[in-house]
Design an enzyme around this catalytic site. Structure first.
Site, PDB file in Angstrom:
ATOM      1  N   ASP A 230       0.806  -1.213   0.000  1.00 30.76           N
ATOM      2  CA  ASP A 230       0.000   0.000   0.000  1.00 30.76           C
ATOM      3  C   ASP A 230       0.849   1.279   0.000  1.00 30.76           C
ATOM      4  O   ASP A 230       0.490   2.250   0.641  1.00 30.76           O
ATOM      5  CB  ASP A 230      -0.931  -0.021   1.233  1.00 30.76           C
TER       6      ASP A 230
ATOM      7  N   LEU B 184      -2.784  -6.257   2.408  1.00 29.87           N
ATOM      8  CA  LEU B 184      -2.258  -6.880   1.210  1.00 29.87           C
ATOM      9  C   LEU B 184      -0.799  -6.454   1.020  1.00 29.87           C
ATOM     10  O   LEU B 184      -0.426  -5.327   1.369  1.00 29.87           O
ATOM     11  CB  LEU B 184      -3.061  -6.462  -0.017  1.00 29.87           C
TER      12      LEU B 184
ATOM     13  N   SER C  89     -13.202   7.397   5.301  1.00 30.80           N
ATOM     14  CA  SER C  89     -11.741   7.266   5.417  1.00 30.80           C
ATOM     15  C   SER C  89     -11.036   8.392   4.671  1.00 30.80           C
ATOM     16  O   SER C  89     -10.035   8.940   5.148  1.00 30.80           O
ATOM     17  CB  SER C  89     -11.285   5.911   4.863  1.00 30.80           C
TER      18      SER C  89
END
Length: 308
Positions: free
Chosen positions: A131, A166, A214
């Site tokens: 990320d 991830l 977010s």
């Protein structure tokens, strides 16, 4: 068994030893199907003020532009689901930010995995990601057989739900490739769509990032638009609503990573204590957390927006 097969099996076992919950491998190819989706998403303005999403369009689609001669993409999952959550009379912080910043924790493990791979596979070129670069993580994870992308756009695993990070290793070594995850197991369920208080999740499996809680609480540096007042449901850093309502997260189990354990104050503070927090206490509670991204001023802005 071929060398490719034995190397791939060994990599998956080593990833498991290092704490990763799943590991899949896909061929490093141009993500042709993702190109028009990404272009449409950007043209619709769903990136909001996240202008970095407009950069490196080609790199997001072609792993060979990140690692010359790339042949394989290793995708990994790392669980962050907590054993304890915040007191209900509190301002909410996304579960992924309870403990230490995942970028540092996971990258260290990725580098350790690559180091072990070098000893077994021999010399090769690789880069690790979690990320923090123009890598389409969910697309690669799906191509590697780890899950499908839900209506909320997050990757979902039948065995683990969606509360995981991830990560990827792109390398110039040919490995044994997994089959893509081809089935969408969301079916007619629309719980995440229905539950999103700002209507950021669109009916066509797309998220308008510019309406996501977010985005407002982390990415947006300007004032939060007043018409979203009363739509935040007490979230001051990130938002887990779409994941909390997802039926697949009944399979989530607590992580085993001590570095993701939260400061007790994060779990136990009530709203009045967050409202009175000083910069010194903020820095102490979140000294290693991703929450530092907002800085104290941003955190105060988010709380003030909910109080108005």
């Amino acid at each position: 068994m071929t060398k490719k097969e034995s190397h791939t099996i060994w990599i998956k076992r080593e990833a498991q030893r290092l704490g990763f919950d799943a590991c899949g491998v896909s061929k490093a190819v141009f993500l042709e199907e993702e190109a028009p989706r990404l272009e449409q998403w950007l043209q619709s303005g769903f990136q909001g003020e996240m202008h970095y999403m407009e950069n490196h369009f080609d790199k997001r689609l072609d792993p060979a532009l990140l690692v010359p001669g790339a042949k394989s993409v290793i995708s990994l999952l790392y669980n962050y689901f907590p054993s304890d959550i915040q007191n209900q009379d509190s301002f909410h912080i996304s579960k992924y930010a309870y403990g230490e910043d995942y970028h540092h924790v996971i990258k260290k493990k990725l580098h350790e995995l690559v180091g072990s791979m070098q000893e077994v596979l021999g010399s090769f070129h690789a880069r690790v990601f979690t990320d923090s670069a123009p890598v389409m993580e969910r697309a690669w994870a799906q191509k590697s057989g780890l899950g499908w992308r839900g209506k909320h756009s997050l990757l979902i695993s039948k065995q683990r739900g969606s509360f995981f990070f991830l990560a990827e290793i792109i390398l110039d070594v040919e490995l044994n490739y997994d089959l893509p995850f081809a089935t969408d197991h969301c079916g007619s369920c629309t719980r995440c769509v229905d539950a999103c208080p700002t209507k950021a999740i669109l009916p066509n499996n797309t998220v308008d990032g510019s309406k996501c809680i977010s985005y407002f609480t982390i990415e947006l540096k300007d004032e939060i638009p007043a018409h979203f007042k009363d739509h935040f449901e007490d979230w001051v850093f990130g938002c887990d609503i779409c994941q909390d309502v997802c039926p697949w997260n009944r399979f989530s189990t607590p992580h085993k990573e001590p570095k993701f354990d939260p400061d007790n104050r994060l779990l136990n503070f009530k709203k009045n204590e967050w409202e009175e927090i000083t910069e010194e206490i903020f820095k102490d509670i979140f000294k290693k957390s991703a929450v530092k991204r907002t800085k104290f001023a941003g955190f105060e802005r988010n709380i003030s927006f909910l109080k108005k």
